[in-house]
Design a protein around this motif. Structure first.
Motif, PDB file in Angstrom:
ATOM      1  N   ASN A 293       0.833  -1.200   0.000  1.00  0.00           N
ATOM      2  CA  ASN A 293       0.000   0.000   0.000  1.00  0.00           C
ATOM      3  C   ASN A 293       0.874   1.258   0.000  1.00  0.00           C
ATOM      4  O   ASN A 293       0.570   2.241  -0.693  1.00  0.00           O
ATOM      5  CB  ASN A 293      -0.906   0.013   1.232  1.00  0.00           C
TER       6      ASN A 293
ATOM      7  N   PHE B 100       3.064   5.715  -3.153  1.00  0.00           N
ATOM      8  CA  PHE B 100       4.265   6.384  -3.641  1.00  0.00           C
ATOM      9  C   PHE B 100       4.228   6.534  -5.156  1.00  0.00           C
ATOM     10  O   PHE B 100       4.543   7.599  -5.708  1.00  0.00           O
ATOM     11  CB  PHE B 100       5.508   5.610  -3.212  1.00  0.00           C
ATOM     12  N   ARG B 101       3.812   5.489  -5.845  1.00  0.00           N
ATOM     13  CA  ARG B 101       3.729   5.550  -7.300  1.00  0.00           C
ATOM     14  C   ARG B 101       2.623   6.480  -7.772  1.00  0.00           C
ATOM     15  O   ARG B 101       2.657   6.982  -8.906  1.00  0.00           O
ATOM     16  CB  ARG B 101       3.501   4.140  -7.861  1.00  0.00           C
ATOM     17  N   ALA B 102       1.645   6.715  -6.875  1.00  0.00           N
ATOM     18  CA  ALA B 102       0.557   7.627  -7.233  1.00  0.00           C
ATOM     19  C   ALA B 102       0.942   9.089  -7.021  1.00  0.00           C
ATOM     20  O   ALA B 102       0.150   9.993  -7.325  1.00  0.00           O
ATOM     21  CB  ALA B 102      -0.688   7.302  -6.409  1.00  0.00           C
ATOM     22  N   GLY B 103       2.144   9.321  -6.508  1.00  0.00           N
ATOM     23  CA  GLY B 103       2.608  10.697  -6.358  1.00  0.00           C
ATOM     24  C   GLY B 103       2.889  11.143  -4.937  1.00  0.00           C
ATOM     25  O   GLY B 103       3.361  12.270  -4.722  1.00  0.00           O
ATOM     26  N   ASP B 104       2.611  10.279  -3.949  1.00  0.00           N
ATOM     27  CA  ASP B 104       2.868  10.650  -2.547  1.00  0.00           C
ATOM     28  C   ASP B 104       4.303  10.233  -2.204  1.00  0.00           C
ATOM     29  O   ASP B 104       4.565   9.092  -1.810  1.00  0.00           O
ATOM     30  CB  ASP B 104       1.866   9.956  -1.622  1.00  0.00           C
ATOM     31  N   GLU B 105       5.223  11.162  -2.332  1.00  0.00           N
ATOM     32  CA  GLU B 105       6.638  10.841  -2.132  1.00  0.00           C
ATOM     33  C   GLU B 105       6.964  10.446  -0.699  1.00  0.00           C
ATOM     34  O   GLU B 105       7.932   9.722  -0.451  1.00  0.00           O
ATOM     35  CB  GLU B 105       7.498  12.040  -2.549  1.00  0.00           C
TER      36      GLU B 105
ATOM     37  N   LEU C 152       3.843   1.392  -1.338  1.00  0.00           N
ATOM     38  CA  LEU C 152       4.408   1.447  -2.689  1.00  0.00           C
ATOM     39  C   LEU C 152       3.387   2.013  -3.679  1.00  0.00           C
ATOM     40  O   LEU C 152       3.730   2.828  -4.553  1.00  0.00           O
ATOM     41  CB  LEU C 152       4.855   0.056  -3.120  1.00  0.00           C
ATOM     42  N   ARG C 153       2.128   1.607  -3.534  1.00  0.00           N
ATOM     43  CA  ARG C 153       1.076   2.100  -4.431  1.00  0.00           C
ATOM     44  C   ARG C 153       0.888   3.603  -4.280  1.00  0.00           C
ATOM     45  O   ARG C 153       0.773   4.341  -5.269  1.00  0.00           O
ATOM     46  CB  ARG C 153      -0.234   1.367  -4.118  1.00  0.00           C
TER      47      ARG C 153
ATOM     48  N   GLU D 108       7.289   6.604   0.181  1.00  0.00           N
ATOM     49  CA  GLU D 108       8.303   5.748  -0.440  1.00  0.00           C
ATOM     50  C   GLU D 108       8.839   4.727   0.568  1.00  0.00           C
ATOM     51  O   GLU D 108       9.359   5.094   1.630  1.00  0.00           O
ATOM     52  CB  GLU D 108       9.451   6.597  -0.955  1.00  0.00           C
TER      53      GLU D 108
END
Length: 394
Positions: free
Chosen positions: A364, A369-374, A366-367, A377
């Protein structure tokens, strides 16, 4: 027996320009009332004071009735003046005492601050004066001071533990340090209970406990003081105090009924905040920090050498339940702290589904983070904890 209202002539001296037709009309109307029967009354018609002679004025002011009235009026003014002065003195005294409480608390003298606060509470009840309770700033200062003392003790305990770890051969100093740490941990727990009692007292005086708690205090309804209505800050202080007690007990391997129960008391105050949040006039609502601290307290149950084996499995479940409540709150968004805390809690657990839970949290992160929430990470440490959970599950 009936008395007729006598005919009253308007004094020409008070008329501008002498008698007019309007005044004669009024005279006739008043005179007409003499034909109406009225209950028995005593009517004394006198000239206005400024139309009386000097002799008549002296007789008027020296009459017994006027003297008695003047004396009563003077006595009433004295009583009112005394009451007002006494009230001002009491208010001034309360303000001075409140300032002393704040000064003691900010300087670290919590004992003196709490003694003064307790004395004000006792005096307010004995004298039946709701305005004689300590004000909300005094309660806030004392609760802040209790948390500061906890932090100081926890810091000292941490330094002693570091010394123990750096000198494994010094058995006697280690034993003495351990005893000191246990006393320090017990003191941290005592400070948490003091903060808890202050918050209950605030709820009792302000009337919050009447609506939301099964506990009833000793303050009569007539002594309610809405100015002591607790805020979110006071509830967060109470939660933090029990979290501090639970975490330091874990770090020092100290166990007692009070420290074991600390996480549950912290959750109780969180639930109170959630209940109060439904009341738009309460001004109280939990924050992300509120949920995180309670999760931290539950996670501490499963860590430490003195942790009860059953708690290793119960701790992540309880922490996960608090996290789920946080996700249900539409006004709050979980942060990376809550994810990492849960991953750590599940990684220390021996539950069969612990590895799946830890893996789900990591994915979750990782998801997001990839959606833009740095901020979400995943770090190397997060992956290691998930791998440990899988290795334990094998």
């Amino acid at each position: 027996m009936t008395t007729r209202i006598p005919y009253i002539r308007w004094c020409g001296a008070v008329r501008c320009g002498g008698e007019s037709s309007l005044h004669k009309t009024v005279d006739r109307l008043v005179a007409g009332q003499s034909r109406v029967l009225t209950p028995s009354i005593s009517v004394a018609v006198t000239k206005p004071l400024h139309f009386q002679s000097d002799v008549q004025q002296r007789r008027f002011f020296t009459s017994p009735a006027v003297n008695n009235y003047t004396k009563l009026l003077s006595d009433d003014l004295v009583v009112r003046s005394f009451s007002s002065t006494a009230g001002d003195v009491a208010t001034s005294k309360s303000a001075d005492t409140n300032q002393q409480i704040i000064s003691h608390a900010e300087s670290g003298d919590i004992t003196s601050a709490q003694e003064l606060l307790t004395q004000m509470h006792t005096d307010a009840i004995s004298q039946n004066g709701s305005d004689q309770f300590a004000d909300i700033d005094s309660y806030t200062a004392v609760m802040n001071g209790l948390i500061d003392q906890q932090k100081q003790l926890i810091s000292s305990i941490g330094e002693e533990m570091n010394e123990i770890a750096s000198d494994l051969n010094a058995t006697m100093p280690n034993r003495l340090s351990s005893e000191s740490n246990e006393k320090g941990t017990a003191k941290v727990m005592t400070l948490a209970e003091m903060a808890n009692d202050l918050l209950i007292q605030m709820e009792d005086i302000s009337g919050v406990s009447d609506r939301y708690s099964s506990m009833r205090g000793n303050v009569a309804y007539e002594l309610r003081n809405a100015n002591l209505l607790p805020t979110s800050h006071h509830y967060d202080l109470a939660i933090t105090s029990f979290v501090n007690a639970a975490t330091v007990a874990r770090d020092t391997n100290y166990s007692s009924p009070a420290t074991n129960n600390a996480p549950y008391v912290a959750q109780r105050w969180l639930q109170r905040m959630e209940t109060l949040a439904f009341d738009p006039y309460s001004g109280v609502s939990p924050s992300v920090d509120s949920y995180y601290h309670v999760m931290e307290a539950y996670a501490s149950l499963g860590n430490g050498a003195a942790a009860i084996p059953a708690n290793k499995n119960r701790a992540p479940i309880l922490a996960q339940a608090v996290y789920d409540k946080l996700k249900e709150n539409t006004n709050l968004i979980p942060t990376v702290r809550e994810h990492r805390l849960l991953i750590r809690a599940w990684s220390n657990s021996t539950c069969k589904e612990a590895a799946y839970k830890a893996m789900g949290l990591w994915m979750n992160m990782l998801r997001l983070f990839r959606a833009g929430d740095e901020e979400m990470e995943p770090r190397l440490e997060d992956g290691k904890m998930v791998l440990e959970a899988w290795s334990r599950a094998m």
